[in-house]
Every structure is written in structure tokens, then in C-alpha cells.
Design a protein around this motif. Structure first.
Motif, PDB file in Angstrom:
ATOM      1  N   PHE A   1      18.688  59.854  23.276  1.00 56.18           N
ATOM      2  CA  PHE A   1      19.734  61.351  22.019  1.00 56.18           C
ATOM      3  C   PHE A   1      20.624  61.911  23.282  1.00 56.18           C
ATOM      4  O   PHE A   1      21.361  61.351  22.917  1.00 56.18           O
TER       5      PHE A   1
ATOM      6  N   CYS B   1      22.992  59.409  24.784  1.00 53.26           N
ATOM      7  CA  CYS B   1      24.142  58.522  23.153  1.00 53.26           C
ATOM      8  C   CYS B   1      25.339  60.769  22.960  1.00 53.26           C
ATOM      9  O   CYS B   1      26.243  59.854  23.088  1.00 53.26           O
ATOM     10  N   THR B   2      24.153  61.388  23.119  1.00 53.28           N
ATOM     11  CA  THR B   2      25.216  62.490  23.820  1.00 53.28           C
ATOM     12  C   THR B   2      26.820  62.538  24.044  1.00 53.28           C
ATOM     13  O   THR B   2      27.485  62.624  24.133  1.00 53.28           O
TER      14      THR B   2
ATOM     15  N   ARG C   1      28.894  60.161  23.791  1.00 51.00           N
ATOM     16  CA  ARG C   1      30.652  59.917  22.780  1.00 51.00           C
ATOM     17  C   ARG C   1      31.177  61.026  23.004  1.00 51.00           C
ATOM     18  O   ARG C   1      32.865  60.830  22.831  1.00 51.00           O
TER      19      ARG C   1
ATOM     20  N   CYS D   1      34.753  61.567  19.009  1.00 48.88           N
ATOM     21  CA  CYS D   1      33.464  62.087  18.907  1.00 48.88           C
ATOM     22  C   CYS D   1      32.938  61.012  18.060  1.00 48.88           C
ATOM     23  O   CYS D   1      31.036  60.860  17.787  1.00 48.88           O
TER      24      CYS D   1
ATOM     25  N   ARG E   1      26.468  59.236  16.123  1.00 49.08           N
ATOM     26  CA  ARG E   1      24.718  60.043  17.038  1.00 49.08           C
ATOM     27  C   ARG E   1      24.047  59.771  15.600  1.00 49.08           C
ATOM     28  O   ARG E   1      22.403  59.609  15.540  1.00 49.08           O
TER      29      ARG E   1
ATOM     30  N   SER F   1      20.042  58.654  16.460  1.00 50.59           N
ATOM     31  CA  SER F   1      19.232  59.055  15.834  1.00 50.59           C
ATOM     32  C   SER F   1      18.181  57.888  15.135  1.00 50.59           C
ATOM     33  O   SER F   1      17.059  57.988  15.474  1.00 50.59           O
TER      34      SER F   1
ATOM     35  N   GLY G   1      26.045  52.422  17.316  1.00 50.82           N
ATOM     36  CA  GLY G   1      25.170  53.500  17.803  1.00 50.82           C
ATOM     37  C   GLY G   1      23.746  53.316  17.044  1.00 50.82           C
ATOM     38  O   GLY G   1      22.559  52.798  17.873  1.00 50.82           O
TER      39      GLY G   1
END
Length: 168
Positions: free
Chosen positions: A65, A68-69, A72, A97, A102, A106, A150
Motif C-alpha cells: 500500500f 502504491c501510494t 501514484r 494521482c 489505490r 487495496s 492497480g
């Protein structure tokens, strides 16, 4: 999707506000359900004294996570409503973004984590990943490539993460 398709979606939801509400509700319910399931899996593991598995799930999902954050934010691709003059069905004010999604990351990483505990639960979450990705595109907050990226990144990260942990 092309601008023409987003215009068609925008026009459709403008004529059918109950469908727009349904998209928002579906997105909200799927998102909430996944987090409840995730917490439920962790509680189940802790009750059954499977501390190592709970730790692995938190580690793989948490690091993924975070990555990924960061990814982006670095890429900072525009969202459909940044590119085209049509407001999203799912209310969002944030610019950019968009890539990768996300939300989809997730749910997909949680699906991979759940798969290591219960294949049926993991399979159900993979199906939910498809539906959440669809709502994010129909809702005008992501392009198709965002949701595929994603999910793909989550599945790849989950496989790599759990494979590495198996050797430790």
C-alpha cells in the motif's frame, strides 16, 4: 476510455440519477466490506494464534500500500475528470494521482492475502476487485488502465511478497 465514451457515461448518469447513486453506493459498500473482511481475517488469525501469518499479511499489504501510494504520487497521472470536461459520478475533488488505482490495489492485495488463508474467501475478493474496478471506471474517477494496473501490481506484489517470506 475515450472522451466520447465518458460523455456517453456522463449523459447516461445525468438522465438516470438513481444509477449514479447506485454506482456510489456500490463503491462505498465494496470498499467498506473489504476492510471489514481484512480486519476479520487478522482477528481470526490472532484468535487462532497464527501470529506469523498475521504479521506476514500486515507486512505484505502494508508495504504494498505504501509503495502504491508513493508510485501514484510520483507518476501523478490525471484522472478522467481532469482530462475531460465531465464531472465524475463518484464525488472527488483530488487532482491527479490516478495511476494506479489505490482502491483497486487495496482490494486486490487483500484478496491475495486472504487467498493465503482461505481460497474461497480470496476468490470472492478477486471477484469483488473486478466489481470495484468497474465502479471506479464507470464513476469517472479512473481510466481502465488505472484499475488494471492497480490489480496487476497488487497481484504481482502479493506473489513476490509471500514467496520471499516463505524462504525466511
Amino acid at each position: 476510455m475515450t472522451e466520447e465514451r465518458y460523455k456517453k457515461l456522463h449523459d447516461y448518469f445525468a438522465k438516470h440519477p438513481n444509477m449514479a447513486k447506485a454506482i456510489n453506493l456500490c463503491c462505498s459498500i465494496l470498499t467498506a466490506a473489504v476492510y471489514v473482511i481484512f480486519i476479520g481475517v487478522l482477528v481470526f488469525l490472532l484468535i487462532n494464534k497464527e501470529y506469523k501469518k498475521a504479521y506476514e499479511i500486515v507486512l505484505v499489504s502494508g508495504v504494498g500500500f505504501l509503495a502504491c501510494t508513493i508510485l501514484r504520487n510520483i507518476i501523478n497521472n490525471p484522472r478522467p475528470y481532469d482530462v475531460y470536461p465531465y464531472p465524475p459520478v463518484i464525488k472527488r475533488d483530488k487532482k491527479g494521482c490516478s495511476f494506479p488505482s489505490r482502491h483497486v490495489f487495496s482490494i486486490a492485495i487483500i484478496a491475495v492475502c486472504a487467498m493465503t488463508v482461505n481460497v474461497n474467501l480470496g476468490t470472492m475478493l478477486i471477484i469483488m476487485t473486478f466489481f470495484l474496478g468497474t465502479t471506479r471506471v464507470l464513476g469517472g474517477v479512473h481510466f481502465v488502465k488505472d484499475v488494471f494496473a492497480g490489480a496487476g501490481i497488487a497481484f504481482l506484489w502479493g506473489i513476490i511478497g509471500f514467496s520471499v517470506l516463505a524462504f525466511i
